[in-house]
Design an enzyme around this catalytic site. Structure first.
Site, PDB file in Angstrom:
ATOM      1  N   SER A  69      -2.096  22.992  -2.084  1.00  0.00           N
ATOM      2  CA  SER A  69      -3.532  22.743  -2.009  1.00  0.00           C
ATOM      3  C   SER A  69      -4.218  23.482  -0.859  1.00  0.00           C
ATOM      4  O   SER A  69      -5.433  23.460  -0.763  1.00  0.00           O
ATOM      5  CB  SER A  69      -3.795  21.239  -1.878  1.00  0.00           C
ATOM      6  OG  SER A  69      -3.246  20.732  -0.684  1.00  0.00           O
ATOM      7  N   GLY A  81      -0.169   3.275  -2.871  1.00  0.00           N
ATOM      8  CA  GLY A  81      -1.133   3.608  -1.829  1.00  0.00           C
ATOM      9  C   GLY A  81      -0.489   3.678  -0.473  1.00  0.00           C
ATOM     10  O   GLY A  81       0.685   3.342  -0.300  1.00  0.00           O
ATOM     11  N   PRO A  82      -1.237   4.118   0.533  1.00  0.00           N
ATOM     12  CA  PRO A  82      -0.693   4.233   1.891  1.00  0.00           C
ATOM     13  C   PRO A  82      -0.324   2.871   2.467  1.00  0.00           C
ATOM     14  O   PRO A  82      -0.766   1.827   1.962  1.00  0.00           O
ATOM     15  CB  PRO A  82      -1.859   4.864   2.683  1.00  0.00           C
ATOM     16  CG  PRO A  82      -2.787   5.416   1.653  1.00  0.00           C
ATOM     17  CD  PRO A  82      -2.620   4.578   0.436  1.00  0.00           C
ATOM     18  N   PRO A  83       0.477   2.848   3.520  1.00  0.00           N
ATOM     19  CA  PRO A  83       0.836   1.564   4.143  1.00  0.00           C
ATOM     20  C   PRO A  83      -0.391   0.855   4.707  1.00  0.00           C
ATOM     21  O   PRO A  83      -1.334   1.489   5.186  1.00  0.00           O
ATOM     22  CB  PRO A  83       1.790   1.978   5.273  1.00  0.00           C
ATOM     23  CG  PRO A  83       2.263   3.338   4.922  1.00  0.00           C
ATOM     24  CD  PRO A  83       1.166   3.988   4.149  1.00  0.00           C
ATOM     25  N   GLY A  84      -0.367  -0.471   4.634  1.00  0.00           N
ATOM     26  CA  GLY A  84      -1.424  -1.265   5.243  1.00  0.00           C
ATOM     27  C   GLY A  84      -2.686  -1.405   4.434  1.00  0.00           C
ATOM     28  O   GLY A  84      -3.709  -1.856   4.947  1.00  0.00           O
ATOM     29  N   LYS A 128      -8.542  12.946   1.220  1.00  0.00           N
ATOM     30  CA  LYS A 128      -8.968  14.163   1.909  1.00  0.00           C
ATOM     31  C   LYS A 128     -10.445  14.097   2.274  1.00  0.00           C
ATOM     32  O   LYS A 128     -10.848  14.495   3.376  1.00  0.00           O
ATOM     33  CB  LYS A 128      -8.687  15.373   1.015  1.00  0.00           C
ATOM     34  CG  LYS A 128      -7.204  15.642   0.799  1.00  0.00           C
ATOM     35  CD  LYS A 128      -6.992  16.785  -0.179  1.00  0.00           C
ATOM     36  CE  LYS A 128      -5.497  17.042  -0.398  1.00  0.00           C
ATOM     37  NZ  LYS A 128      -5.260  18.119  -1.386  1.00  0.00           N
ATOM     38  N   GLY A 173      -2.922  -3.355   1.708  1.00  0.00           N
ATOM     39  CA  GLY A 173      -2.999  -4.670   1.086  1.00  0.00           C
ATOM     40  C   GLY A 173      -2.300  -4.806  -0.241  1.00  0.00           C
ATOM     41  O   GLY A 173      -2.629  -5.706  -1.027  1.00  0.00           O
ATOM     42  N   LYS A 174      -1.307  -3.954  -0.510  1.00  0.00           N
ATOM     43  CA  LYS A 174      -0.619  -4.012  -1.810  1.00  0.00           C
ATOM     44  C   LYS A 174       0.208  -5.295  -1.937  1.00  0.00           C
ATOM     45  O   LYS A 174       0.146  -5.984  -2.969  1.00  0.00           O
ATOM     46  CB  LYS A 174       0.283  -2.789  -1.978  1.00  0.00           C
ATOM     47  CG  LYS A 174      -0.462  -1.464  -1.926  1.00  0.00           C
ATOM     48  CD  LYS A 174       0.463  -0.289  -2.136  1.00  0.00           C
ATOM     49  CE  LYS A 174       1.489  -0.138  -1.049  1.00  0.00           C
ATOM     50  NZ  LYS A 174       0.908   0.142   0.284  1.00  0.00           N
ATOM     51  N   THR A 175       0.981  -5.606  -0.912  1.00  0.00           N
ATOM     52  CA  THR A 175       1.843  -6.795  -0.975  1.00  0.00           C
ATOM     53  C   THR A 175       1.016  -8.077  -0.995  1.00  0.00           C
ATOM     54  O   THR A 175       1.288  -8.998  -1.772  1.00  0.00           O
ATOM     55  CB  THR A 175       2.811  -6.807   0.222  1.00  0.00           C
ATOM     56  OG1 THR A 175       3.559  -5.584   0.223  1.00  0.00           O
ATOM     57  CG2 THR A 175       3.773  -7.976   0.132  1.00  0.00           C
TER      58      THR A 175
END
Length: 505
Positions: free
Chosen positions: A370, A38-41, A413, A43-45
Site C-alpha cells: 500500500s 479488530g485491534p486490541p482494546g 489509516k 471491546g471485543k471480549t
C-alpha cells in the site's frame, strides 16, 4: 442493553438484533458464528459478555491463545492416564445450559505441532452443518452444539486458516477516533474508575480538554485500554489527595470535596507528555512524502524519504522493509523511468544516478504494497527537486502501467491522518466506499482525493506551476537531442543497397 455497555459498534449490534429477531420467529434457527476482528482494546471480549446479558443467556469464555494440542478441543481418549474432556465440553458443563453464548477468544493465536492442529478440530465445532453431533473423544457420544451462539475474537485475520474463516461471519471492529474515545471516557471509563477508587460520591469532574490531552499525548492506540490505565492513574492521585484532606471514612466530607481535572492538572499528575504524534515531516522538502500504514494497533503515518546522488545506477532500500515493499519500490522507479517525459524528466536525469529510499523508524519491520503511491511521489519529488504540497498523506498499491489498486485498513489509516492533523488524503478510487464507516467528525475535517491512476494523483500532490515549468523545459531539450540521436543512428549512403556514391564532406 448493548448501548448501555458499549459506545458505537453499530454493525455488531445490528447483527445481534437480527439474530434476536430470527429467534423470535423460529426456534429452529441455527446459532450464528460471529468473528469480531479488530485491534486490541476495542471491546471485543466485553461485547461477548454484553451479548449474553442482552439475550439473558449464560456466558462462557475460553481463551485459545497458545493452544497447540488438538486434544484441548476434542478431549483425550480414555486410554490415556489423566484423560479429560476437551475445553468445549468442560465449558458446556460449567454453563449448565445447552444454549449459552460461547466466546472463543484470540482464535488467531492458536498454533500446531506434532500433537495435532487445534484449528482443524474447531472446524466441526464452528460448522452449523456438523456441530449438532459434535463428538468428544472422552465422551464418545454425539453432543448437540447447534443451540450455542459462538462468538470468536481475533486481532487479525492472517493467522486464521481459510477453512475455519469460511465458517464464520466476520465483523470488523475498527479503532476509535478521538471523539469516540472522548465519549467512551465520559460515559464509561471515568464513572467506572471513580467508583472503583472510592471517589464515586465525590465532586471530581473531568473536563473534555483533560480527556483529550490524555488521548493525544499519553496514549497511542486504537482501543481504550491504555486510556483507562492513564485515567485510573489520575483518579488514584486524586484519591490520595482526598485522604490527605481527611475525607477517609467521612462520606459528608468526601461528598463536599471536589476537584476539577483540567488539561494543566493532567500534566501535573501524569508528568511530561509521552507522545507528540507519529513521525511526520511538516516542512516541505524534496524527496519526502507521507504515507499511511496499518498495524495491529491501528493506523499510523509512514514517512518515506528518497534522495538521488551521483554514482553507479542502482536502488538502495533501508528501513527494515519486507519483500513486498521492496518490490513496490522497484516498480515505482521503473514506472517513473518509463514515463519520464510525462513527468517533466529526461533520460539525463537518471544517467549515472543512484537512488536511496529510506523509511524512518528503521527498527520497526514494514511490509505490504500500500506504500506504492507514496514511493512514486517521493521519487518524483527527489528527481524533479520539487517538494510535495504540505498536509498531504496517501495510500494505494501501484502497477507498472500506472494504475492505483485498492488497499485495506482504510478507516485506521484515515484516523491516523486525522490524529496527526493532515489536511488531505489521497485514496484509490475503489476505496471510496470505505468512507461510509468513518465518524462524521473525521470525514468533515478532512479532504479526500480519489484517483485510479498515478497520472491522475500526482497533480494533486505537487504545485501545478512547477510541474508545468519542468515539462516545458524538458520539451525544449527533446527535439535537439532527438535530432542528434537520429543523425547518429542514420546509415551512411555507402551502406545503402545498390552501392550509392559517397557524398563529399
Amino acid at each position: 442493553v448493548l448501548d448501555e455497555d458499549h459506545y458505537g459498534m453499530e454493525k455488531p449490534k445490528a447483527r445481534i438484533l437480527e439474530f434476536i429477531a430470527v429467534r423470535q420467529l423460529s426456534e429452529r434457527a441455527r446459532g450464528p458464528i460471529l468473528c469480531l476482528v479488530g485491534p486490541p482494546g476495542t471491546g471485543k471480549t466485553s461485547l461477548g459478555r454484553s451479548v449474553a446479558r442482552a439475550l439473558g443467556r449464560s456466558f462462557v469464555h475460553v481463551s485459545l491463545g497458545g493452544v497447540r494440542d488438538e486434544a484441548e478441543i476434542r478431549g483425550h481418549r480414555k486410554t490415556y492416564v489423566g484423560a479429560l474432556p476437551g475445553k468445549i465440553i468442560q465449558s458446556m458443563k460449567k454453563a449448565t445450559t445447552v444454549n449459552p453464548v460461547f466466546l472463543l477468544d484470540e482464535i488467531d493465536k492458536m498454533s500446531s505441532d506434532f500433537r495435532g492442529d487445534p484449528a482443524s478440530a474447531l472446524l466441526e465445532v464452528l460448522d452449523p452443518e456438523q456441530n449438532f453431533n459434535f463428538t468428544d473423544h472422552y465422551l464418545e457420544v454425539p453432543y448437540d452444539l447447534s443451540n450455542v451462539m459462538f462468538i470468536t475474537t481475533a486481532n487479525s485475520l492472517h493467522g486464521i486458516p481459510y477453512p475455519l474463516l469460511d465458517r464464520m461471519e466476520v465483523i470488523e471492529i475498527p479503532g476509535y477516533s478521538e471523539y469516540e474515545k472522548l465519549e467512551i471516557a465520559k460515559k464509561f471509563i471515568v464513572p467506572k474508575q471513580l467508583s472503583e477508587n472510592g471517589l464515586g460520591h465525590s465532586g471530581v469532574k473531568f473536563r473534555d480538554a483533560a480527556i483529550l490531552e490524555i488521548v493525544r499525548h499519553y496514549t497511542m492506540e486504537s482501543g481504550v485500554r491504555n486510556l483507562e490505565r492513564e485515567i485510573a492513574h489520575v483518579v488514584r492521585r486524586l484519591a490520595q489527595e482526598a485522604v490527605e484532606k481527611g475525607c477517609a471514612g467521612d462520606e459528608e466530607k468526601l461528598a463536599a470535596w471536589s476537584a476539577n481535572v483540567t488539561e494543566k492538572r493532567v500534566n501535573e499528575l501524569l508528568g511530561r507528555r509521552l507522545r507528540e504524534g507519529d513521525v511526520i515531516f511538516r516542512e516541505p522538502r524534496p524527496g519526502v512524502a507521507n504515507g499511511l500504514a496499518w498495524t495491529e494497533q491501528g493506523g499510523s503515518l509512514l514517512p518515506v524519504e528518497a534522495t538521488v546522488f551521483e554514482g553507479d545506477e542502482g536502488l538502495i532500500l533501508t528501513g527494515n522493509l519486507g519483500d513486498v515493499m521492496k518490490e513496490s519500490a522497484r516498480a515505482a522507479l521503473t514506472f517513473i523511468r518509463s514515463k519520464a517525459a510525462d513527468l517533466g524528466l529526461s533520460e539525463a536525469d537518471f544517467r549515472k544516478k543512484a537512488v536511496h529510499i529510506h523509511v524512518p523508524e528503521g527498527a520497526i519491520p514494514k511490509d505490504g504494497p500500500s506504500a506504492g503511491i507514496t514511493l512514486v511521489a517521493s521519487l518524483v519529488s527527489a528527481f524533479s527537486g520539487t517538494s510535495l504540497l504540505p498536509g498531504r498523506a496517501m495510500t494505494g498499491e501501484i502497477t507498472l502501467t500506472g494504475r492505483i489498486l485498492p488497499v485495506g485498513g482504510v478507516k485506521e489509516k484515515i484516523l491516523a491522518a486525522h490524529r496527526n492533523k493532515i489536511d488531505t488524503v489521497i485514496l484509490p478510487e475503489l476505496n471510496r466506499k470505505d468512507l461510509d464507516d468513518l465518524p462524521k467528525e473525521v470525514s468533515e475535517s478532512l479532504s479526500f482525493i480519489f484517483a485510479d491512476s498515478i497520472s491522475a494523483a500526482l497533480p494533486s500532490l505537487f504545485p501545478a506551476a512547477s510541474f508545468a515549468k519542468k515539462r516545458k523545459a524538458t520539451a525544449k531539450r527533446t527535439p535537439r537531442s532527438t535530432a542528434r540521436a537520429a543523425a547518429q543512428k542514420a546509415p551512411s549512403k555507402s551502406a545503402r543497397p545498390g552501392g550509392a556514391r559517397r557524398s563529399k564532406a
